[in-house]
Design an enzyme around this catalytic site. Structure first.
Site, PDB file in Angstrom:
ATOM      1  N   SER A  71     -10.957  32.733  13.446  1.00  0.00           N
ATOM      2  CA  SER A  71     -12.414  32.842  13.443  1.00  0.00           C
ATOM      3  C   SER A  71     -12.999  33.529  14.676  1.00  0.00           C
ATOM      4  O   SER A  71     -14.012  34.228  14.557  1.00  0.00           O
ATOM      5  CB  SER A  71     -13.067  31.467  13.225  1.00  0.00           C
ATOM      6  OG  SER A  71     -12.684  30.560  14.221  1.00  0.00           O
ATOM      7  N   PHE A  92     -10.287  50.822  -1.294  1.00  0.00           N
ATOM      8  CA  PHE A  92     -11.044  50.149  -0.230  1.00  0.00           C
ATOM      9  C   PHE A  92     -11.702  48.881  -0.774  1.00  0.00           C
ATOM     10  O   PHE A  92     -11.675  47.824  -0.140  1.00  0.00           O
ATOM     11  CB  PHE A  92     -12.150  51.073   0.292  1.00  0.00           C
ATOM     12  CG  PHE A  92     -11.873  51.723   1.612  1.00  0.00           C
ATOM     13  CD1 PHE A  92     -12.039  51.031   2.795  1.00  0.00           C
ATOM     14  CD2 PHE A  92     -11.469  53.051   1.687  1.00  0.00           C
ATOM     15  CE1 PHE A  92     -11.806  51.638   4.025  1.00  0.00           C
ATOM     16  CE2 PHE A  92     -11.221  53.668   2.897  1.00  0.00           C
ATOM     17  CZ  PHE A  92     -11.392  52.959   4.076  1.00  0.00           C
ATOM     18  N   ARG A  94     -11.010  46.876  -2.983  1.00  0.00           N
ATOM     19  CA  ARG A  94     -10.184  45.706  -3.238  1.00  0.00           C
ATOM     20  C   ARG A  94     -10.287  44.719  -2.088  1.00  0.00           C
ATOM     21  O   ARG A  94      -9.964  43.542  -2.242  1.00  0.00           O
ATOM     22  CB  ARG A  94      -8.716  46.127  -3.428  1.00  0.00           C
ATOM     23  CG  ARG A  94      -8.465  47.010  -4.636  1.00  0.00           C
ATOM     24  CD  ARG A  94      -8.746  46.262  -5.920  1.00  0.00           C
ATOM     25  NE  ARG A  94      -7.888  45.097  -6.050  1.00  0.00           N
ATOM     26  CZ  ARG A  94      -8.163  44.047  -6.824  1.00  0.00           C
ATOM     27  NH1 ARG A  94      -9.293  44.003  -7.513  1.00  0.00           N
ATOM     28  NH2 ARG A  94      -7.327  43.037  -6.903  1.00  0.00           N
ATOM     29  N   HIS A  95     -10.739  45.208  -0.938  1.00  0.00           N
ATOM     30  CA  HIS A  95     -10.877  44.356   0.253  1.00  0.00           C
ATOM     31  C   HIS A  95     -12.294  43.793   0.268  1.00  0.00           C
ATOM     32  O   HIS A  95     -13.236  44.424   0.733  1.00  0.00           O
ATOM     33  CB  HIS A  95     -10.589  45.165   1.516  1.00  0.00           C
ATOM     34  CG  HIS A  95      -9.192  45.712   1.555  1.00  0.00           C
ATOM     35  ND1 HIS A  95      -8.142  45.038   2.132  1.00  0.00           N
ATOM     36  CD2 HIS A  95      -8.665  46.860   1.037  1.00  0.00           C
ATOM     37  CE1 HIS A  95      -7.026  45.740   1.990  1.00  0.00           C
ATOM     38  NE2 HIS A  95      -7.324  46.857   1.335  1.00  0.00           N
ATOM     39  N   GLU A 102     -22.148  53.000  -0.915  1.00  0.00           N
ATOM     40  CA  GLU A 102     -21.608  54.305  -1.292  1.00  0.00           C
ATOM     41  C   GLU A 102     -22.719  55.177  -1.870  1.00  0.00           C
ATOM     42  O   GLU A 102     -23.674  54.677  -2.477  1.00  0.00           O
ATOM     43  CB  GLU A 102     -20.494  54.110  -2.328  1.00  0.00           C
ATOM     44  CG  GLU A 102     -19.790  55.396  -2.730  1.00  0.00           C
ATOM     45  CD  GLU A 102     -18.732  55.160  -3.806  1.00  0.00           C
ATOM     46  OE1 GLU A 102     -18.203  56.164  -4.329  1.00  0.00           O
ATOM     47  OE2 GLU A 102     -18.456  53.988  -4.141  1.00  0.00           O
ATOM     48  N   ARG A 201      -2.703  48.468   4.614  1.00  0.00           N
ATOM     49  CA  ARG A 201      -2.941  49.880   4.326  1.00  0.00           C
ATOM     50  C   ARG A 201      -2.298  50.822   5.336  1.00  0.00           C
ATOM     51  O   ARG A 201      -2.633  52.011   5.375  1.00  0.00           O
ATOM     52  CB  ARG A 201      -4.450  50.137   4.248  1.00  0.00           C
ATOM     53  CG  ARG A 201      -5.147  49.350   3.152  1.00  0.00           C
ATOM     54  CD  ARG A 201      -4.592  49.652   1.768  1.00  0.00           C
ATOM     55  NE  ARG A 201      -5.345  48.936   0.720  1.00  0.00           N
ATOM     56  CZ  ARG A 201      -5.131  49.057  -0.577  1.00  0.00           C
ATOM     57  NH1 ARG A 201      -4.169  49.871  -1.003  1.00  0.00           N
ATOM     58  NH2 ARG A 201      -5.837  48.375  -1.465  1.00  0.00           N
TER      59      ARG A 201
END
Length: 247
Positions: A71, A92, A94-95, A102, A201
């Site tokens: 944290s 991207f 998916r995260h 966008e 990634r």
């Protein structure tokens, strides 16, 4: 109709940030020092600390990373501007530990800018998912990919423009465009989220959990990591030392 533009790169720029190693330290120290943690933060911010204090700070960051007390790393923020082909953006997103905005094909006419794999892009997949590698293609394969991507993208954009010229709405006309079309977005995430993103990634030797990212999103991740290392070098070093596992 404007001439199509073909690119083999991505654009990643840091727009703004509030991210430093000191942000992690003051957040962690409130657990034991309460309001006195504010004094620690001010001292770190002015550089009024000796080498022993710096070593203790690095040790604390490493402890937080090693034992996965995550944290404190969330008290940071980085906003990046990214230009990349649409299929990269779908990876991207998916995260779900980041915020995205966008550009919209409903509200603006999309430009004829398309991604085409460069000559250094490996084309041939060998092995099975989770245990595969890519090897360089033959000159004939590279020539085929280049020619087909250019031809299909050009034809798709011609169809898009024809529908727009006929009065069809942008949100309908865009359905013919390929995922190789470039888009742009802002993405904001904290350091903990970024480390999770980088662990998945980027492909690095020595990572605790090996990853096999698609090369195009890895290109984005590599630039983001370089920028982050400049902002938070102590945290980045601890991330590397502990096997690139997000806390």
């Amino acid at each position: 109709m404007p001439e199509p533009v073909f690119r083999s790169d991505v654009t990643v720029e840091l727009v703004r940030s509030s991210a430093s190693d000191a942000d992690v330290l003051f957040a962690a120290r409130v657990s034991t020092r309460g309001e006195a943690s504010l004094d620690d933060l001010r001292a770190l911010g002015t550089g009024a600390v000796d080498e022993k204090a710096r070593a203790r700070a690095a040790g604390l960051v490493n402890y937080l990373m090693r034992d996965r007390h995550g944290s404190p790393f969330e008290h940071t923020s980085m906003t990046f501007y990214v230009q990349a082909p649409i299929f990269v953006f779908r990876e991207f997103m998916r995260h779900r530990i980041a915020s995205y905005n966008e550009e919209s094909g409903r509200y603006r006419e999309l430009r004829p800018v398309f991604y085409v794999p460069g000559p250094e892009r490996r084309l041939v997949q060998e092995g099975k998912p989770g245990a595969y590698r890519f090897t360089a293609g033959t000159p004939e394969q590279h020539a085929l990919v280049d020619a087909e991507v250019r031809a299909s993208s050009t034809r798709a954009y011609e169809a898009y423009r024809a529908m727009l010229d006929a009065g069809v709405a942008r949100e309908v006309a865009r359905v013919v465009l390929p995922v190789t079309t470039y888009s742009s977005m802002y993405v904001t995430m904290n350091a903990r989220a970024l480390m999770n993103f980088l662990s998945l990634r980027t492909r690095r030797e020595g990572s605790t959990f090996p990853s096999f990212p698609q090369r195009e999103i890895e290109m984005c991740a590599e630039v983001m990591e370089e920028v982050w290392r400049g902002l938070m070098p102590v945290t980045a070093e601890a991330f590397e030392r502990n096997g690139r596992v997000a806390p």
